[in-house]
Design an enzyme around this catalytic site. Structure first.
Site, short mmCIF file in Angstrom:
data_model
loop_
_atom_site.label_atom_id
_atom_site.label_comp_id
_atom_site.label_asym_id
_atom_site.label_seq_id
_atom_site.Cartn_x
_atom_site.Cartn_y
_atom_site.Cartn_z
N TYR A 197 46.21 62.43 34.48
CA TYR A 197 45.34 61.50 33.44
C TYR A 197 45.50 59.71 32.92
O TYR A 197 45.18 59.35 33.06
CB TYR A 197 45.15 62.77 31.82
CG TYR A 197 44.51 61.81 31.26
CD1 TYR A 197 43.05 62.57 31.40
CD2 TYR A 197 45.06 61.69 29.74
CE1 TYR A 197 42.27 62.09 30.14
CE2 TYR A 197 43.98 61.58 28.61
CZ TYR A 197 42.95 61.46 28.49
OH TYR A 197 42.42 60.96 27.97
N LYS A 250 44.14 56.67 33.47
CA LYS A 250 43.70 55.95 32.19
C LYS A 250 44.00 54.90 32.50
O LYS A 250 43.16 53.64 31.96
CB LYS A 250 43.97 56.69 31.17
CG LYS A 250 43.07 57.86 30.60
CD LYS A 250 41.48 57.17 30.04
CE LYS A 250 40.22 58.64 30.27
NZ LYS A 250 39.09 57.69 29.94
N SER A 266 43.50 55.70 27.06
CA SER A 266 44.58 57.20 25.90
C SER A 266 46.38 56.71 25.61
O SER A 266 46.91 56.22 26.63
CB SER A 266 44.45 58.41 26.65
OG SER A 266 45.56 59.23 26.74
#
Lengths: 339, 339
Positions: free
Chosen positions: B167, B171, B139
């Site tokens: 997050y 990632k 991402s």
């Protein structure tokens, strides 16, 4: 009243750090005034040296770190609750290339377990004490160029880590995990990228960088030593004293002084292996330097070639960290310390 | 004879990817000629849409990915052995900020388990087939600036990831783990950093970026939608079609075409939220665009502000990946696809 934990506390850097802390009797943590060292827990797979065990402030916890942290009760025996954790436990680069699972376990999974345990301990204390400072020994091996760096290339605070070893990959993952635990306020992480420490006393280890100590240490003890890389190979080194000073500075720096979530690279002395041999010749005589056998090993040379030889860290300089001035003085300090 | 696995296969991108693969009937993998799609396994916590389940080539495996991969027998039911794994399963940014443990489990631990299972499956095959291609949906959230990027700042292939969300941290750790598994030859990883996909059809999810679809989708359905960031906020977007095309190109590229161990960022269209609203007004009329309620939410705005709005990837361009030409065409495609 300061409770310090050192994982890998029986290793060379861990034991040296422990001795310096015990001799000082106290330490400054995260910009606070210095306080007495009341408890020092040394966690490692093997017991620490006898002189450390003999100190009443020292608790030795022996076992695999992942297993030690697997239950809250045994984790409490390690962490205690800790004010500062120096997380030095690791499998080294050569081991991790030979045994992928070992590297994942000893480096990645152990770091995951340690940070989770620090967070759990903090939640049990429910805000009654500041989040522990976790000084994480990362490595210059987070950097790497598949075909080798251009001569003179410098890695700095903004350089993208591109590890070429499992060890380096596991270390950079730990940096990012530590940063996120820090951002969330679960702990106060300081990732310090250590460079190759030379001269390490004692026996060789399985690190691909081991020769950078061996070619000095063994000849000084009258033994032959193999240099597996060519004499023009440039390497980035720090003395044991500089490595320990860097770890202590990382623990002592306030959050503002530390200055960010990303890792800081320990300043390094950049020398060629030939310059190391020349320094040995100057300090101990040409007969000693002649004990180096130049016998290139393509596997070791292949790993070393991918590592950067020059580092620059604005943040390290701002913290007052400086490289060793020259390799002659590094050798002299080694002789004085191991006499 | 190609066996494809999609984790997160019941999600929006996973289901769209599945439909495109089934409609094409085959796919090219890692530079090889196109071969028939013989088996498509969709692994997710929830069952995939009925149209996918009805296809005889589809196997649905429902459960938590970490649990599904916990035993070799159940892992074989997922991986089977796979030629290509699209690893899309993830907890989204908003969820991970609210629930740290969820993010670790769904993003980091699941990725660790998946890569370990792919390696184990390959070792059981003992070299009788090529290592599986693993396309990992990373991402743009691996990037982030604590105080926000300077206007016009561009992240490129060499930019240091500095995630400002769990997050993003999870990632980027997955990227490094994938790269090391790839370097070791256990699999052939391609990490593709997806940017915010807009316009997503269906219901809102918990992603902080959700409004970037909601402010188009809801007004087109005659419903009001809240825009939680200011109109001058610039964002980086890709249409669902571009996201799926990027994943397929990642799977199809040869190792040389892919060109490295580090991640590739999907090209993105950079637009301000005002420009998005203006495009909606042009395509669907001012009455529709007036259904957007501009009501800044400091939490969402704070997360979005840390994301880069402009990307540049030499490697993506070399792979033939291009951003959407303009947001009007993105809205028109959404209307056509959801009619």
């Amino acid at each position: 009243m300061t409770n310090v934990v050192i994982t890998g506390g029986a290793g060379f850097i861990g034991a040296r750090l422990a001795r310096e802390l015990l001799a000082a009797g106290g330490l400054a943590v995260a910009g606070e005034p210095e306080r007495a060292l009341t408890r020092l827990t040394l966690a490692d797979r093997v017991p620490p040296p006898a002189d450390l065990v003999a100190d009443p402030r020292v608790t030795a916890v022996t076992g695999d770190l992942v297993e030690l942290l697997a239950s809250p009760a045994s984790a409490a025996g390690v962490l205690g609750p800790a004010d500062v954790v120096f997380h030095l436990a690791a499998a080294v680069s050569g081991e991790c290339e030979a045994d992928f699972d070992l590297g994942l376990h000893a480096n990645l999974h152990a770091t995951q377990a340690l940070l989770a345990a620090c967070r759990e301990a903090g939640q049990r204390d429910s805000g009654s004490r500041p989040a522990p400072v976790v000084v994480y020994a990362s490595s210059l091996a987070v950097f790497g160029a598949p075909g080798g760096y251009q001569p003179g290339a410098v890695v700095d605070d903004e350089t993208l880590p591109t590890p070429q070893t499992s060890y380096g990959a596991q270390k950079v993952m730990g940096e990012y995990l530590l940063a996120d635990y820090t951002r969330k306020g679960f702990l106060r992480g300081r990732a310090l990228r250590l460079v190759t420490v030379s001269v390490r006393p004692g026996k060789p280890n399985a690190a691909a960088s081991g020769f950078m100590s061996g070619i000095i240490r063994e000849p000084l003890a009258g033994q032959r030593a193999v240099c597996p890389v060519g004499p023009d190979t440039e390497v980035a080194l720090a003395s044991p004293a500089k490595a320990v000073a860097g770890l202590l500075r990382a623990a002592g720096a306030s959050d503002d002084e530390w200055g960010g979530l990303t890792a800081v690279t320990l300043p390094a002395l950049s020398v060629t292996v030939r310059e190391m041999a020349d320094a040995l010749s100057r300090v101990a005589g040409p007969d000693v330097a002649d004990l180096i056998d130049w016998a290139p090993d393509p596997v070791i040379a292949g790993i070393v070639r991918t590592w950067p030889a020059r580092v620059s860290s604005v943040r390290a300089a701002r913290l007052g960290l400086r490289p060793d001035p020259d390799f002659d003085s590094v050798i002299r300090a080694h002789i004085a310390e191991t006499r």
